[in-house]
Scaffold this active site. Sequence first.
Site, PDB file in Angstrom:
ATOM      1  N   ASP A   1       0.421 -94.441  95.301  1.00  0.00           N
ATOM      2  CA  ASP A   1       0.951 -93.293  94.549  1.00  0.00           C
ATOM      3  C   ASP A   1       0.042 -92.065  94.664  1.00  0.00           C
ATOM      4  OD1 ASP A   1       3.366 -94.268  93.656  1.00  0.00           O
ATOM      5  OD2 ASP A   1       2.554 -95.078  91.791  1.00  0.00           O
TER       6      ASP A   1
ATOM      7  N   LYS B   1       3.502-103.867  87.770  1.00  0.00           N
ATOM      8  CA  LYS B   1       2.407-103.115  88.397  1.00  0.00           C
ATOM      9  C   LYS B   1       1.015-103.487  87.873  1.00  0.00           C
ATOM     10  CE  LYS B   1       4.549 -98.893  90.108  1.00  0.00           C
ATOM     11  NZ  LYS B   1       4.389 -97.450  90.127  1.00  0.00           N
TER      12      LYS B   1
HETATM   13  P1  NAP Z   1       5.357 -93.900  81.445  1.00  0.00           P
HETATM   14  O1  NAP Z   1       4.212 -94.771  81.791  1.00  0.00           O
HETATM   15  O2  NAP Z   1       6.388 -94.369  80.480  1.00  0.00           O
HETATM   16  O3  NAP Z   1       4.754 -92.485  80.921  1.00  0.00           O
HETATM   17  C1  NAP Z   1       5.556 -91.434  80.465  1.00  0.00           C
HETATM   18  C2  NAP Z   1       4.698 -90.404  79.745  1.00  0.00           C
HETATM   19  O4  NAP Z   1       5.561 -89.353  79.321  1.00  0.00           O
HETATM   20  C3  NAP Z   1       3.996 -90.931  78.498  1.00  0.00           C
HETATM   21  O5  NAP Z   1       2.733 -90.341  78.364  1.00  0.00           O
HETATM   22  C4  NAP Z   1       4.917 -90.469  77.369  1.00  0.00           C
HETATM   23  O6  NAP Z   1       4.250 -90.205  76.163  1.00  0.00           O
HETATM   24  C5  NAP Z   1       5.405 -89.138  77.923  1.00  0.00           C
HETATM   25  N1  NAP Z   1       6.693 -88.785  77.335  1.00  0.00           N
HETATM   26  C6  NAP Z   1       7.835 -89.511  77.332  1.00  0.00           C
HETATM   27  N2  NAP Z   1       8.812 -88.837  76.692  1.00  0.00           N
HETATM   28  C7  NAP Z   1       8.257 -87.677  76.266  1.00  0.00           C
HETATM   29  C8  NAP Z   1       8.755 -86.568  75.524  1.00  0.00           C
HETATM   30  N3  NAP Z   1      10.028 -86.531  75.096  1.00  0.00           N
HETATM   31  N4  NAP Z   1       7.927 -85.544  75.280  1.00  0.00           N
HETATM   32  C9  NAP Z   1       6.651 -85.576  75.687  1.00  0.00           C
HETATM   33  N5  NAP Z   1       6.110 -86.602  76.382  1.00  0.00           N
HETATM   34  C10 NAP Z   1       6.913 -87.631  76.680  1.00  0.00           C
HETATM   35  O7  NAP Z   1       6.208 -93.524  82.752  1.00  0.00           O
HETATM   36  P2  NAP Z   1       5.621 -93.286  84.242  1.00  0.00           P
HETATM   37  O8  NAP Z   1       5.701 -94.560  84.992  1.00  0.00           O
HETATM   38  O9  NAP Z   1       4.334 -92.583  84.136  1.00  0.00           O
HETATM   39  O10 NAP Z   1       6.744 -92.333  84.868  1.00  0.00           O
HETATM   40  C11 NAP Z   1       6.912 -91.026  84.367  1.00  0.00           C
HETATM   41  C12 NAP Z   1       7.902 -90.240  85.228  1.00  0.00           C
HETATM   42  O11 NAP Z   1       7.402 -90.104  86.546  1.00  0.00           O
HETATM   43  C13 NAP Z   1       9.281 -90.878  85.353  1.00  0.00           C
HETATM   44  O12 NAP Z   1      10.242 -89.857  85.313  1.00  0.00           O
HETATM   45  C14 NAP Z   1       9.240 -91.520  86.728  1.00  0.00           C
HETATM   46  O13 NAP Z   1      10.532 -91.620  87.312  1.00  0.00           O
HETATM   47  C15 NAP Z   1       8.383 -90.519  87.478  1.00  0.00           C
HETATM   48  N6  NAP Z   1       7.697 -91.118  88.643  1.00  0.00           N
HETATM   49  C16 NAP Z   1       7.987 -90.613  89.873  1.00  0.00           C
HETATM   50  C17 NAP Z   1       7.340 -91.115  90.976  1.00  0.00           C
HETATM   51  C18 NAP Z   1       7.663 -90.555  92.330  1.00  0.00           C
HETATM   52  O14 NAP Z   1       7.300 -91.172  93.341  1.00  0.00           O
HETATM   53  N7  NAP Z   1       8.290 -89.409  92.403  1.00  0.00           N
HETATM   54  C19 NAP Z   1       6.376 -92.120  90.851  1.00  0.00           C
HETATM   55  C20 NAP Z   1       6.079 -92.598  89.557  1.00  0.00           C
HETATM   56  C21 NAP Z   1       6.763 -92.088  88.464  1.00  0.00           C
HETATM   57  P3  NAP Z   1       3.707 -91.383  75.189  1.00  0.00           P
HETATM   58  O15 NAP Z   1       2.574 -92.010  75.937  1.00  0.00           O
HETATM   59  O16 NAP Z   1       3.292 -90.654  73.977  1.00  0.00           O
HETATM   60  O17 NAP Z   1       4.874 -92.302  75.007  1.00  0.00           O
END
Ligand code: NAP
Length: 292
Positions: A110, A74
């Site tokens: 998004d 991305k």
């Molecule tokens: P990402 O870039 O890895 O970001 C995840 C975030 O969550 C980071 O800020 C991380 O903190 C935090 N995090 C992870 N584990 C945690 C915990 N145990 N406690 C507190 N904070 C925690 O991932 P992403 O791409 O943003 O995706 C995040 C979620 O959104 C996923 O579940 C994904 O499937 C979903 N999503 C859904 C859609 C949709 O269309 N529905 C689209 C995009 C994403 P740190 O920065 O401190 O590591």
Amino acid sequence: MTNLLITGKTQLLGVIGYPVEHSLSPLMHNAALAELGLDFIYLPFPIAPQNLQVAIAGLAAIKVVGFSVTIPHKQAIMPLLSEISPVAQAIGAVNTVTWKNGQWVGTNTDIEGFIAPLQTRYQQNWSQKVAVILGNGGAARAVVAGCHQLGFAEIHVVGRNSQKLEEFRHSWENSPIGDKLQVQTWDDLATLLPHANLLVNTTPVGMYPHVNDSPVQLADMEKISPGAIAYDLIYTPSPTQFLQQAEQQGAITIDGLEMLVQQGVAALKIWLQLETIPVDVMGEALRSHLGL
Ligand code: NAP
């Protein structure tokens, strides 16, 4: 899906990622293409990071009309594109690429995916409202930009790593979003929740198979106002523990499936130059595949 007929004229769409086998995009996009009766097919393209540049040239050579971009490409794809929309630049990531006037053009759907369920179901004036966003990763960037587009008065982002939080805040400093954005730690959540009109989970906490986990402790969730909207970006399970807790407090809930479908709808509108996409067919294809 109705009969799939590949002809000599079939046009190509697809998704690039690595791995890409888990992607639900082929399922929902092909369901829409079949419903529309168009001679198009949407394919998964597994492309290792070191092959990205040559793959993009190859996709142009075989006249792919457009493609979705998923992890890990991305951000990496951005320098390889001729043009990037302002929304994708603001988010710092591209999820949709289109062949236009002999070059690859990138955008990010998004934001549209995130705001669509809020706009269509809850036609509110958001200008006095407060959004609280849990997590500060890639998806949180689209959610922050979406909340700004809706006009929220305050946008609070809650994270666990103060250095990453500070970098997140800093990245919006030269944008109008920066004026509304505050970053906070999880210790602040209990004081923020009574003021939240929208609470969004962008962390992966609660995602299958950890279905009993929630990013918010029950005692904190009890502070959310009845009538607030709780929105989880996770789509399996549905509902998540987070949404179940929020619903028990009288909150309105939205799951991640709607965003997933709507970001795909927005991409198909661009590629097919159509205004009406069979959104229900796409949602149904996903729900039946996921057993929801
Ligand atoms: P990402 O870039 O890895 O970001 C995840 C975030 O969550 C980071 O800020 C991380 O903190 C935090 N995090 C992870 N584990 C945690 C915990 N145990 N406690 C507190 N904070 C925690 O991932 P992403 O791409 O943003 O995706 C995040 C979620 O959104 C996923 O579940 C994904 O499937 C979903 N999503 C859904 C859609 C949709 O269309 N529905 C689209 C995009 C994403 P740190 O920065 O401190 O590591």
